[in-house]
Design an enzyme around this catalytic site. Sequence first.
Site, PDB file in Angstrom:
ATOM      1  CE1 TYR A  95      -4.510  -1.704   0.875  1.00 30.11           C
ATOM      2  CE2 TYR A  95      -2.552  -2.961   2.267  1.00 30.11           C
ATOM      3  CZ  TYR A  95      -3.923  -2.776   1.521  1.00 30.11           C
ATOM      4  OH  TYR A  95      -4.690  -4.234   1.950  1.00 30.11           O
ATOM      5  CG  ASP A 254     -14.283  -6.984  -0.489  1.00 27.79           C
ATOM      6  OD1 ASP A 254     -14.352  -6.988   0.526  1.00 27.79           O
ATOM      7  OD2 ASP A 254     -13.653  -6.715  -1.064  1.00 27.79           O
TER       8      ASP A 254
END
Length: 302
Positions: A95, A254
Amino acid sequence: MKTFIVGEAMLEYHSHGGTGLRYGGDTLNTAIHMARRGLDVAYVTAVGTDPVSDALVRAWAEEGIDVTHVHRHPDRSPGIYAIHLDAAGERSFLYWRDASAAREMFALPGMERTLAAAQDCDLVYFSLISLAVIGDAGREALLGLARARKAAGRAVAYDSNYRPRLWPDAGQAQAASLAAAGAATIGLPTNVDERELFADAADEPAIAARWHAAGCDEVIVKAGERGCFHSGPDCAQAFPVAPVRVVDSSGAGDAFNAGYLHARLTGADRDRAIAAGQALAAETLGHLGAIEVGRRRALNPA
């Protein structure tokens, strides 16, 4: 019927290659799945004022997402993440998000209007990643919204999607997650996340019991290839799932959340909603990327 989903969307680079930057993020994946199934979904986040941010907002609008509550930060831009897949389709991440605009979304003009609009919608959904990136003040504002909605009998869904690097220590993450569980009417934890977050070996019934003790009404614990465990006021039951070939595990949880929540919002009972969540998760496991490749577009900044 309106759903507000709060979180951080990021630019994505995937190790399987392809051309152009793509986009993703746990709550955005759920928002896209729900919008593709015809629900009225508003995504609440912040991006920059740069051409790439403009392209993101255009792409989400083309997916059918209401981008009215995508706020613009004058000095920040979207974060970036990279996904690497191993031979079994399991993923790892890198990230670059310290300067992400979403980190300051609750300090931007217009958030009071967003919070007011979210008070009366059909569902508000967020994750532990959402709570991590928005900081202390944003966290209190979002949890305050959730508590007010729950007190008014309105639905709040929460997923304890845990990324240790987003938190100063596990204790703060635990406290935030339990507070969110207590403010939620629907809990959507994953067994692996919960075990890492609380440094224990709790099984799915024990995880559900922890969420109920915090105050959550209904809990669906996702358990990967073993299916899920549902626990509500009057019943508790495991729901196995048929084996599937895993191409890429990115975004399966998700997708389950999206399938389950979409089904419940459109009138399905528990069993049909779980079947819908499992079907969408299985579909997602079978292709590269959290959102189907070929439908999710590469960005084309103007």
